[in-house]
Design a protein around this motif. Structure first.
Motif, PDB file in Angstrom:
ATOM      1  N   GLN A  67     -53.284  55.241 -33.488  1.00  0.00           N
ATOM      2  CA  GLN A  67     -54.585  54.527 -33.780  1.00  0.00           C
ATOM      3  C   GLN A  67     -55.488  55.502 -34.575  1.00  0.00           C
ATOM      4  N   ALA A  68     -55.520  56.619 -34.046  1.00  0.00           N
ATOM      5  CA  ALA A  68     -56.275  57.681 -34.680  1.00  0.00           C
ATOM      6  C   ALA A  68     -56.092  58.148 -36.272  1.00  0.00           C
ATOM      7  N   LYS A  69     -54.809  58.187 -36.160  1.00  0.00           N
ATOM      8  CA  LYS A  69     -54.074  58.504 -37.554  1.00  0.00           C
ATOM      9  C   LYS A  69     -54.261  57.473 -38.462  1.00  0.00           C
ATOM     10  N   LYS A  70     -54.017  56.083 -38.116  1.00  0.00           N
ATOM     11  CA  LYS A  70     -54.520  54.959 -38.807  1.00  0.00           C
ATOM     12  C   LYS A  70     -56.032  55.083 -39.312  1.00  0.00           C
ATOM     13  N   ILE A  71     -56.875  55.136 -38.359  1.00  0.00           N
ATOM     14  CA  ILE A  71     -58.174  55.297 -38.700  1.00  0.00           C
ATOM     15  C   ILE A  71     -58.591  56.370 -39.647  1.00  0.00           C
ATOM     16  N   ASN A  72     -58.049  57.398 -39.382  1.00  0.00           N
ATOM     17  CA  ASN A  72     -58.206  58.629 -40.481  1.00  0.00           C
ATOM     18  C   ASN A  72     -58.033  58.327 -41.938  1.00  0.00           C
ATOM     19  N   ARG A  73     -56.568  57.744 -41.966  1.00  0.00           N
ATOM     20  CA  ARG A  73     -56.085  57.320 -43.336  1.00  0.00           C
ATOM     21  C   ARG A  73     -56.937  56.225 -43.749  1.00  0.00           C
ATOM     22  N   LEU A  74     -57.568  55.210 -42.996  1.00  0.00           N
ATOM     23  CA  LEU A  74     -58.640  54.453 -43.713  1.00  0.00           C
ATOM     24  C   LEU A  74     -59.597  54.981 -44.201  1.00  0.00           C
ATOM     25  N   LYS A  75     -60.210  56.004 -43.323  1.00  0.00           N
ATOM     26  CA  LYS A  75     -61.485  56.788 -43.610  1.00  0.00           C
ATOM     27  C   LYS A  75     -61.270  57.542 -45.283  1.00  0.00           C
ATOM     28  N   ILE A  76     -59.962  58.173 -45.250  1.00  0.00           N
ATOM     29  CA  ILE A  76     -59.700  58.957 -46.460  1.00  0.00           C
ATOM     30  C   ILE A  76     -59.760  57.993 -47.578  1.00  0.00           C
ATOM     31  N   ARG A  77     -59.043  56.903 -47.417  1.00  0.00           N
ATOM     32  CA  ARG A  77     -58.904  55.948 -48.528  1.00  0.00           C
ATOM     33  C   ARG A  77     -60.199  55.391 -48.978  1.00  0.00           C
ATOM     34  N   SER A  78     -60.928  55.077 -47.941  1.00  0.00           N
ATOM     35  CA  SER A  78     -62.401  54.506 -48.121  1.00  0.00           C
ATOM     36  C   SER A  78     -63.101  55.733 -49.235  1.00  0.00           C
TER      37      SER A  78
END
Length: 80
Positions: A67-78
């Motif tokens: 979940q933390a990795k997914k959140i980090n990926r979303l933050k990077i994409r945004s």
């Protein structure tokens, strides 16, 4: 596993509790014969329960990490 555990623990306890080493071997073997079935049954009964608890803990930890990795990926994409 139960054999080596019972052998080691019974030797250590016998060594610690013995004042005289003259009959160490006979007392140790007697202690081992008593300890081995107890350790064997304990491993059969307790180990599966411990494994279930550990599986839950590990899976929870893995899920949190994913979940933390997914959140980090979303933050990077945004940010892009």
């Amino acid at each position: 596993m139960s054999f080596s555990t019972a052998l080691t623990v019974s030797a250590a306890i016998t060594y610690i509790r013995q004042e005289s080493m003259s009959n160490f071997l006979s007392i140790w073997l007697s202690s081992f014969i008593t300890a081995w079935p107890i350790v064997f049954i304990s491993i059969l009964v307790i180990a599966p329960q411990i494994n279930k608890i550990l599986d839950k803990l590990v899976n929870q930890s893995l899920n949190r990490n994913l979940q933390a990795k997914k959140i980090n990926r979303l933050k990077i994409r945004s940010k892009k």
